[in-house]
Scaffold this motif. Structure first.
Motif, PDB file in Angstrom:
ATOM      1  N   GLY A 256     -30.281  10.219 -12.764  1.00 20.28           N
ATOM      2  CA  GLY A 256     -31.511   9.832 -13.435  1.00 20.28           C
ATOM      3  C   GLY A 256     -32.743  10.253 -12.674  1.00 20.28           C
ATOM      4  N   GLY A 257     -33.820  10.486 -13.395  1.00 17.82           N
ATOM      5  CA  GLY A 257     -35.081  10.861 -12.774  1.00 17.82           C
ATOM      6  C   GLY A 257     -36.210  10.712 -13.771  1.00 17.82           C
ATOM      7  N   PRO A 258     -37.377  11.267 -13.456  1.00 18.35           N
ATOM      8  CA  PRO A 258     -38.541  11.097 -14.332  1.00 18.35           C
ATOM      9  C   PRO A 258     -38.426  11.851 -15.649  1.00 18.35           C
ATOM     10  CG  PRO A 258     -39.060  12.582 -12.524  1.00 18.35           C
ATOM     11  CD  PRO A 258     -37.697  12.011 -12.248  1.00 18.35           C
ATOM     12  N   LEU A 259     -37.531  12.818 -15.736  1.00 24.46           N
ATOM     13  CA  LEU A 259     -37.406  13.631 -16.937  1.00 24.46           C
ATOM     14  C   LEU A 259     -36.297  13.141 -17.857  1.00 24.46           C
ATOM     15  CD1 LEU A 259     -38.325  16.214 -18.457  1.00 24.46           C
ATOM     16  CD2 LEU A 259     -36.528  17.423 -17.211  1.00 24.46           C
ATOM     17  N   LEU A 260     -35.126  12.885 -17.305  1.00 20.57           N
ATOM     18  CA  LEU A 260     -33.958  12.518 -18.105  1.00 20.57           C
ATOM     19  C   LEU A 260     -33.184  11.381 -17.455  1.00 20.57           C
ATOM     20  CD1 LEU A 260     -32.631  16.138 -18.747  1.00 20.57           C
ATOM     21  CD2 LEU A 260     -33.616  14.627 -20.473  1.00 20.57           C
ATOM     22  N   ARG A 261     -32.534  10.589 -18.307  1.00 21.24           N
ATOM     23  CA  ARG A 261     -31.620   9.565 -17.784  1.00 21.24           C
ATOM     24  C   ARG A 261     -30.354  10.268 -17.310  1.00 21.24           C
ATOM     25  NH1 ARG A 261     -30.994   4.726 -21.911  1.00 21.24           N
ATOM     26  NH2 ARG A 261     -29.824   3.943 -20.140  1.00 21.24           N
ATOM     27  N   GLY A 262     -29.729   9.719 -16.298  1.00 23.44           N
ATOM     28  CA  GLY A 262     -28.491  10.287 -15.800  1.00 23.44           C
ATOM     29  C   GLY A 262     -27.303   9.882 -16.657  1.00 23.44           C
ATOM     30  N   VAL A 263     -26.143  10.445 -16.343  1.00 16.65           N
ATOM     31  CA  VAL A 263     -24.914  10.124 -17.061  1.00 16.65           C
ATOM     32  C   VAL A 263     -24.597   8.646 -16.856  1.00 16.65           C
ATOM     33  CG1 VAL A 263     -22.420  10.565 -17.166  1.00 16.65           C
ATOM     34  CG2 VAL A 263     -24.019  12.464 -16.802  1.00 16.65           C
ATOM     35  N   ARG A 264     -24.255   7.974 -17.964  1.00 17.26           N
ATOM     36  CA  ARG A 264     -23.883   6.568 -17.901  1.00 17.26           C
ATOM     37  C   ARG A 264     -22.478   6.426 -18.474  1.00 17.26           C
ATOM     38  NH1 ARG A 264     -28.242   7.802 -19.882  1.00 17.26           N
ATOM     39  NH2 ARG A 264     -27.890   7.159 -22.016  1.00 17.26           N
ATOM     40  N   VAL A 265     -21.596   5.820 -17.692  1.00 18.37           N
ATOM     41  CA  VAL A 265     -20.208   5.645 -18.104  1.00 18.37           C
ATOM     42  C   VAL A 265     -19.991   4.180 -18.453  1.00 18.37           C
ATOM     43  CG1 VAL A 265     -17.788   5.857 -17.401  1.00 18.37           C
ATOM     44  CG2 VAL A 265     -19.482   7.519 -16.575  1.00 18.37           C
ATOM     45  N   GLY A 266     -19.440   3.947 -19.635  1.00 17.07           N
ATOM     46  CA  GLY A 266     -19.156   2.594 -20.093  1.00 17.07           C
ATOM     47  C   GLY A 266     -17.761   2.523 -20.683  1.00 17.07           C
ATOM     48  N   ALA A 267     -17.371   1.348 -21.095  1.00 14.77           N
ATOM     49  CA  ALA A 267     -16.031   1.147 -21.651  1.00 14.77           C
ATOM     50  C   ALA A 267     -15.823   1.944 -22.937  1.00 14.77           C
ATOM     51  CB  ALA A 267     -15.801  -0.339 -21.922  1.00 14.77           C
ATOM     52  N   GLU A 268     -16.879   2.124 -23.707  1.00 13.60           N
ATOM     53  CA  GLU A 268     -16.768   2.824 -24.994  1.00 13.60           C
ATOM     54  C   GLU A 268     -16.897   4.336 -24.866  1.00 13.60           C
ATOM     55  OE1 GLU A 268     -15.992   1.210 -27.835  1.00 13.60           O
ATOM     56  OE2 GLU A 268     -15.754  -0.495 -26.474  1.00 13.60           O
ATOM     57  N   GLY A 269     -17.379   4.813 -23.713  1.00 16.40           N
ATOM     58  CA  GLY A 269     -17.544   6.250 -23.552  1.00 16.40           C
ATOM     59  C   GLY A 269     -18.630   6.598 -22.560  1.00 16.40           C
ATOM     60  N   ILE A 270     -19.073   7.822 -22.652  1.00 14.83           N
ATOM     61  CA  ILE A 270     -20.079   8.361 -21.741  1.00 14.83           C
ATOM     62  C   ILE A 270     -21.338   8.666 -22.541  1.00 14.83           C
ATOM     63  CG2 ILE A 270     -20.635  10.272 -20.192  1.00 14.83           C
ATOM     64  CD1 ILE A 270     -17.576  10.539 -19.728  1.00 14.83           C
ATOM     65  N   GLU A 271     -22.490   8.285 -21.981  1.00 17.54           N
ATOM     66  CA  GLU A 271     -23.786   8.553 -22.604  1.00 17.54           C
ATOM     67  C   GLU A 271     -24.511   9.605 -21.762  1.00 17.54           C
ATOM     68  OE1 GLU A 271     -24.883   7.007 -25.423  1.00 17.54           O
ATOM     69  OE2 GLU A 271     -23.063   5.782 -25.532  1.00 17.54           O
ATOM     70  N   THR A 272     -25.064  10.611 -22.440  1.00 18.67           N
ATOM     71  CA  THR A 272     -25.859  11.623 -21.749  1.00 18.67           C
ATOM     72  C   THR A 272     -27.183  11.805 -22.474  1.00 18.67           C
ATOM     73  OG1 THR A 272     -24.866  13.441 -23.022  1.00 18.67           O
ATOM     74  CG2 THR A 272     -23.846  12.897 -20.891  1.00 18.67           C
ATOM     75  N   GLU A 273     -28.158  12.320 -21.754  1.00 20.24           N
ATOM     76  CA  GLU A 273     -29.446  12.653 -22.338  1.00 20.24           C
ATOM     77  C   GLU A 273     -29.778  14.091 -21.964  1.00 20.24           C
ATOM     78  OE1 GLU A 273     -33.862  10.775 -22.876  1.00 20.24           O
ATOM     79  OE2 GLU A 273     -32.981  10.639 -20.894  1.00 20.24           O
ATOM     80  N   SER A 274     -30.195  14.868 -22.951  1.00 21.95           N
ATOM     81  CA  SER A 274     -30.518  16.278 -22.736  1.00 21.95           C
ATOM     82  C   SER A 274     -31.884  16.593 -23.315  1.00 21.95           C
ATOM     83  CB  SER A 274     -29.476  17.188 -23.403  1.00 21.95           C
ATOM     84  OG  SER A 274     -28.187  16.926 -22.913  1.00 21.95           O
ATOM     85  N   ILE A 275     -32.441  17.699 -22.862  1.00 20.43           N
ATOM     86  CA  ILE A 275     -33.696  18.212 -23.398  1.00 20.43           C
ATOM     87  C   ILE A 275     -33.463  19.689 -23.707  1.00 20.43           C
ATOM     88  CG2 ILE A 275     -34.648  18.742 -21.117  1.00 20.43           C
ATOM     89  CD1 ILE A 275     -37.395  17.892 -22.201  1.00 20.43           C
TER      90      ILE A 275
ATOM     91  N   ARG B 229     -10.131  11.245 -23.821  1.00 18.82           N
ATOM     92  CA  ARG B 229      -8.779  11.120 -23.251  1.00 18.82           C
ATOM     93  C   ARG B 229      -7.781  11.979 -24.024  1.00 18.82           C
ATOM     94  NH1 ARG B 229     -10.412   5.902 -22.067  1.00 18.82           N
ATOM     95  NH2 ARG B 229      -9.758   5.072 -24.064  1.00 18.82           N
ATOM     96  N   ARG B 230      -7.875  11.951 -25.342  1.00 18.86           N
ATOM     97  CA  ARG B 230      -6.955  12.760 -26.163  1.00 18.86           C
ATOM     98  C   ARG B 230      -7.143  14.246 -25.899  1.00 18.86           C
ATOM     99  NH1 ARG B 230      -8.013   8.809 -29.820  1.00 18.86           N
ATOM    100  NH2 ARG B 230      -9.538   9.991 -31.004  1.00 18.86           N
ATOM    101  N   LEU B 231      -8.371  14.688 -25.771  1.00 12.79           N
ATOM    102  CA  LEU B 231      -8.634  16.093 -25.472  1.00 12.79           C
ATOM    103  C   LEU B 231      -8.018  16.500 -24.136  1.00 12.79           C
ATOM    104  CD1 LEU B 231     -12.321  16.610 -26.638  1.00 12.79           C
ATOM    105  CD2 LEU B 231     -10.282  17.651 -27.614  1.00 12.79           C
ATOM    106  N   ARG B 232      -8.131  15.627 -23.136  1.00 13.36           N
ATOM    107  CA  ARG B 232      -7.557  15.939 -21.813  1.00 13.36           C
ATOM    108  C   ARG B 232      -6.041  16.071 -21.898  1.00 13.36           C
ATOM    109  NH1 ARG B 232     -11.628  12.491 -19.353  1.00 13.36           N
ATOM    110  NH2 ARG B 232     -10.206  10.761 -19.668  1.00 13.36           N
TER     111      ARG B 232
ATOM    112  N   SER C 205     -14.757   7.554 -25.343  1.00 15.90           N
ATOM    113  CA  SER C 205     -13.671   7.595 -24.359  1.00 15.90           C
ATOM    114  C   SER C 205     -12.343   8.003 -24.972  1.00 15.90           C
ATOM    115  CB  SER C 205     -13.497   6.232 -23.679  1.00 15.90           C
ATOM    116  OG  SER C 205     -14.663   5.888 -23.001  1.00 15.90           O
ATOM    117  N   GLY C 206     -11.988   7.431 -26.112  1.00 17.21           N
ATOM    118  CA  GLY C 206     -10.694   7.718 -26.727  1.00 17.21           C
ATOM    119  C   GLY C 206     -10.518   9.186 -27.042  1.00 17.21           C
TER     120      GLY C 206
END
Length: 186
Positions: free
Chosen positions: A137-156, A178-181, A174-175
């Motif tokens: 995370g920084g002044p431009l974008l939020r960093g990667v956030r990992v939760g039980a339901e999945g991963i959240e990202t922010e891009s520009i 995992r299946r893709l992996r 997440s589901g």
């Protein structure tokens, strides 16, 4: 000089020098620069890595970053220049040789190591695209956030020709990940 740059930015923004925020990579090579910026009254925000994001942030209003100063890498400078072309900011820099041999190699290759380069020197086209995703995370974008339901990202995503800037908030369930992996990425 750093003090002149701070004074010019303060004047352009209609503020006092102590209201100008300058981001600098926390490196020994920047000790003198940091001292000069502080003597000029600027707020200095030291970062450990990731100098492209604050360069982009400096070209956007409302980020709390007015300038990025210091010695960085060439790829980072080119990416920053492309992003700055999308926002209408400015970048100035010079090639920096780490030693005498590197300087001689640059001169032998035909580069003027004393020339001040602009974003137009680094990126000649007026039709460039830049995409960036926050990792930390920084002044431009939020960093990667990992939760039980999945991963959240922010891009520009930016385009210089139209001046369009898009922000993308993505959810990666997440589901499905995992299946893709387990399927080998098919």
């Amino acid at each position: 000089s750093p003090a002149d740059n701070v004074a010019r930015v303060a004047e352009a923004k209609g503020v006092e020098p102590n209201e100008v925020t300058v981001v600098v990579l926390e490196r020994d090579r920047h000790d003198e620069l940091i001292a000069e910026l502080r003597d000029a009254g600027a707020r200095v925000n030291l970062i450990r890595d990731g100098d492209v994001a604050p360069a982009i942030a400096a070209a956007q209003p409302g980020t709390g970053v007015d300038m990025l100063m210091g010695i960085g890498g060439t790829p980072e400078g080119v990416i920053s220049a492309a992003a700055i072309k999308c926002h209408g900011g400015a970048l100035q820099g010079r090639l920096w040789a780490r030693n005498v041999d590197e300087r001689a190699a640059l001169v032998d290759a035909g580069f003027d190591v004393d020339k001040v380069l602009t974003h137009d020197d680094l990126v000649r086209s007026d039709n460039v695209f830049v995409a960036a995703t926050g990792v930390t995370g920084g002044p431009l974008l939020r960093g990667v956030r990992v939760g039980a339901e999945g991963i959240e990202t922010e891009s520009i995503v930016m385009r210089s020709r139209s001046g369009t800037v898009r922000r993308i908030a993505a959810h990666h369930p997440s589901g499905k990940l995992r299946r893709l992996r387990t399927e080998g990425g098919r």
